[in-house]
Motif scaffolding. Structure first.
Motif, PDB file in Angstrom:
ATOM      1  N   SER A 199       0.812  -1.215   0.000  1.00 50.16           N
ATOM      2  CA  SER A 199       0.000   0.000   0.000  1.00 50.16           C
ATOM      3  C   SER A 199       0.845   1.264   0.000  1.00 50.16           C
ATOM      4  CB  SER A 199      -0.931   0.003   1.215  1.00 50.16           C
ATOM      5  OG  SER A 199      -0.163  -0.062   2.405  1.00 50.16           O
ATOM      6  N   ASP A 200       2.057   1.186   0.588  1.00 51.41           N
ATOM      7  CA  ASP A 200       2.885   2.384   0.700  1.00 51.41           C
ATOM      8  C   ASP A 200       3.801   2.492  -0.520  1.00 51.41           C
ATOM      9  OD1 ASP A 200       3.790   4.711   1.760  1.00 51.41           O
ATOM     10  OD2 ASP A 200       5.133   3.781   3.226  1.00 51.41           O
ATOM     11  N   LEU A 201       3.160   2.592  -1.686  1.00 51.26           N
ATOM     12  CA  LEU A 201       3.893   2.573  -2.956  1.00 51.26           C
ATOM     13  C   LEU A 201       3.298   3.597  -3.916  1.00 51.26           C
ATOM     14  CD1 LEU A 201       5.860   1.259  -5.035  1.00 51.26           C
ATOM     15  CD2 LEU A 201       4.044  -0.422  -5.489  1.00 51.26           C
ATOM     16  N   SER A 202       4.160   4.377  -4.559  1.00 52.23           N
ATOM     17  CA  SER A 202       3.744   5.322  -5.595  1.00 52.23           C
ATOM     18  C   SER A 202       4.368   4.914  -6.924  1.00 52.23           C
ATOM     19  CB  SER A 202       4.179   6.750  -5.239  1.00 52.23           C
ATOM     20  OG  SER A 202       3.543   7.198  -4.059  1.00 52.23           O
ATOM     21  N   ALA A 262      -0.682   4.026  -4.197  1.00 49.81           N
ATOM     22  CA  ALA A 262      -1.384   5.081  -3.472  1.00 49.81           C
ATOM     23  C   ALA A 262      -1.431   6.364  -4.288  1.00 49.81           C
ATOM     24  CB  ALA A 262      -0.694   5.340  -2.139  1.00 49.81           C
ATOM     25  N   GLN A 263      -0.474   6.554  -5.190  1.00 45.83           N
ATOM     26  CA  GLN A 263      -0.374   7.769  -5.987  1.00 45.83           C
ATOM     27  C   GLN A 263       0.296   7.429  -7.314  1.00 45.83           C
ATOM     28  OE1 GLN A 263       2.416  10.669  -4.472  1.00 45.83           O
ATOM     29  NE2 GLN A 263       1.401  12.395  -5.466  1.00 45.83           N
ATOM     30  N   VAL A 275       6.374  12.785  -3.994  1.00 43.05           N
ATOM     31  CA  VAL A 275       6.153  11.403  -3.556  1.00 43.05           C
ATOM     32  C   VAL A 275       6.352  11.318  -2.045  1.00 43.05           C
ATOM     33  CG1 VAL A 275       7.037   9.042  -3.664  1.00 43.05           C
ATOM     34  CG2 VAL A 275       6.793  10.391  -5.768  1.00 43.05           C
ATOM     35  N   GLU A 276       5.372  10.770  -1.341  1.00 44.14           N
ATOM     36  CA  GLU A 276       5.434  10.664   0.116  1.00 44.14           C
ATOM     37  C   GLU A 276       5.508   9.220   0.596  1.00 44.14           C
ATOM     38  OE1 GLU A 276       2.084  12.799   1.617  1.00 44.14           O
ATOM     39  OE2 GLU A 276       2.838  14.771   0.974  1.00 44.14           O
ATOM     40  N   SER A 277       5.368   8.247  -0.291  1.00 43.93           N
ATOM     41  CA  SER A 277       5.360   6.835   0.093  1.00 43.93           C
ATOM     42  C   SER A 277       6.773   6.326   0.365  1.00 43.93           C
ATOM     43  CB  SER A 277       4.714   6.003  -1.016  1.00 43.93           C
ATOM     44  OG  SER A 277       5.379   6.229  -2.247  1.00 43.93           O
ATOM     45  N   GLU A 278       6.855   5.214   1.085  1.00 45.19           N
ATOM     46  CA  GLU A 278       8.155   4.625   1.423  1.00 45.19           C
ATOM     47  C   GLU A 278       8.853   4.068   0.185  1.00 45.19           C
ATOM     48  OE1 GLU A 278      10.141   1.189   4.349  1.00 45.19           O
ATOM     49  OE2 GLU A 278       7.949   1.492   4.276  1.00 45.19           O
ATOM     50  N   VAL A 322       8.846   3.621  -4.259  1.00 49.23           N
ATOM     51  CA  VAL A 322       8.407   4.240  -5.508  1.00 49.23           C
ATOM     52  C   VAL A 322       8.805   3.344  -6.681  1.00 49.23           C
ATOM     53  CG1 VAL A 322      10.515   5.660  -5.674  1.00 49.23           C
ATOM     54  CG2 VAL A 322       8.454   6.325  -6.935  1.00 49.23           C
ATOM     55  N   THR A 352      12.189   5.097  -1.550  1.00 51.57           N
ATOM     56  CA  THR A 352      12.150   6.498  -1.964  1.00 51.57           C
ATOM     57  C   THR A 352      13.330   7.272  -1.385  1.00 51.57           C
ATOM     58  OG1 THR A 352       9.734   6.390  -2.065  1.00 51.57           O
ATOM     59  CG2 THR A 352      10.734   8.576  -2.029  1.00 51.57           C
TER      60      THR A 352
END
Length: 374
Positions: free
Chosen positions: A2-5, A48-49, A88-91, A93, A154
């Protein structure tokens, strides 16, 4: 995860592509390639983005197609990526190129399931041909053909890109910065579009729609007691002109709106605002040329145009043929595909009172058919 852009790089100029259309704007049915690639990634529901990196000129038009996060690119792939990472704010990318159009769900799963112990996960292909480097045959089993997308932490990627050295992929930057890289098997179908003939190597791409796209434009200008008159790109031999910010060529202004309307690109005022001093007194042929370049870059071709000029004065019959030639040259189409008509309003309304001229234009476009190339 889930913590992926996702960062999708689509800011290139397609300088090696050798087509009028930029490759990110080639149509897959009705959908431009950049959106086709982004939408396929979105179907995985892993992100997520989704960030699209585009040239400054393309961003506003892209926003008319899809609701993604758009970022202006830089002068290099690396600078474009640095710009994207600012939002980008996710852990983690995932970075991919729009030219890598056919990414299977299986490849995506192999990449995203193996990140926890590494700073970057990279898909690769083996080499089956003999490899010679600087006149020395080397062990092909030790050679890897690196692909995208690549999955990175990231923070590790941001730190690696602080270097002044230019890297051709994310993993090289991360390894040079002391990070750990893992390899997973790539996919031959994830071939990158670099040259026109590469399009034939991608099984997931379908040809563009053959639909005709139509648009119309309407514009009026009042007469001025002084100045020169231009209509359809031709100087009219009268001693008055138009009240206008530019040269007042109402025929070309109407045509520009028709072309923009067919392409879904807004109107002339959005591209060339009448409060912008850059366009004060500008030759409207130059504005039309800029629009034509955009149309071809964005994957359209011009089929035909039809222009009706309503004017009680001046008389225009002697100028229509020259107008057709000028317009056809700018549109890069045959003269027979340009029609110019002139009429009066039987002395009715402001046109009939000889206060100005009104013009109605229609234009038809199609998508550039890349299937016929390469």
């Amino acid at each position: 995860m889930s913590d992926l852009s996702l960062v999708l790089l689509a800011a290139g100029s397609s300088s090696r592509f050798d087509m009028s259309a930029k490759k990110q704007w080639l149509r897959i049915n009705h959908t431009p390639l950049w959106q086709f690639v982004a939408d396929n990634f979105k179907k995985s529901k892993k992100f997520a983005q989704i960030v699209i990196v585009s040239s400054k000129d393309d961003i506003e038009f892209m926003k008319a197609y899809a609701e993604y996060t758009f970022v202006e690119g830089g002068t290099s792939r690396q600078q474009s990526l640095k710009n994207a990472l600012k939002v980008v704010e996710s852990e983690f990318v995932l970075v991919s190129d729009v030219a890598r159009a056919c990414i299977s769900s299986e490849l995506l799963q192999r990449i995203t399931s193996n990140i926890k112990s590494f700073d970057c996960v990279v898909p690769y292909l083996t080499v089956t041909d003999t490899i010679v480097y600087e006149n020395r045959t080397i062990d092909r089993d030790k050679v890897k053909r690196i692909q995208t997308p690549q999955l990175s932490r990231t923070s590790a990627l941001q730190s690696a890109l602080e270097s002044d050295k230019e890297f051709t992929d994310e993993s090289s930057a991360i390894v040079a910065n002391g990070g750990k890289r893992a390899f997973v098997l790539g996919d031959e179908d994830a071939h990158k579009i670099t040259f026109a003939h590469d399009l034939n190597k991608l099984p997931c791409l379908v040809p563009p729609s053959n639909d005709t796209l139509s648009g119309n434009g309407f514009d009026v200008h009042a007469f001025d007691t002084q100045g020169e008159m231009f209509l359809g790109g031709v100087k009219i031999d009268v001693e008055y002109g138009f009240v206008a910010h530019s040269d007042g060529d109402v025929a070309l202004h109407s045509l520009i709106d028709a072309l923009l309307g067919a392409a879904g690109m807004g109107d002339i005022g959005m591209l060339f605002p009448d409060n912008d001093e850059r366009y004060k007194g500008v030759d409207s042929k130059e504005l039309l040329k800029q629009v034509v370049i955009k149309l071809y870059n964005y994957g359209f071709i011009i089929v035909n145009v039809d222009i009706t000029i309503a004017a009680q004065k001046p008389r225009l019959s002697q100028y229509k043929n020259e107008m057709k030639k000028v317009i056809a040259d700018i549109l890069q189409i045959e003269k027979s595909r340009v029609n110019v008509k002139a009429t009066t309003t039987e002395k009715l309304g402001f046109i009939g009172r000889e206060e100005g001229v009104g013009v109605l234009a229609n234009a038809n476009l199609k998508y550039f058919n890349w299937k016929n190339i390469g």
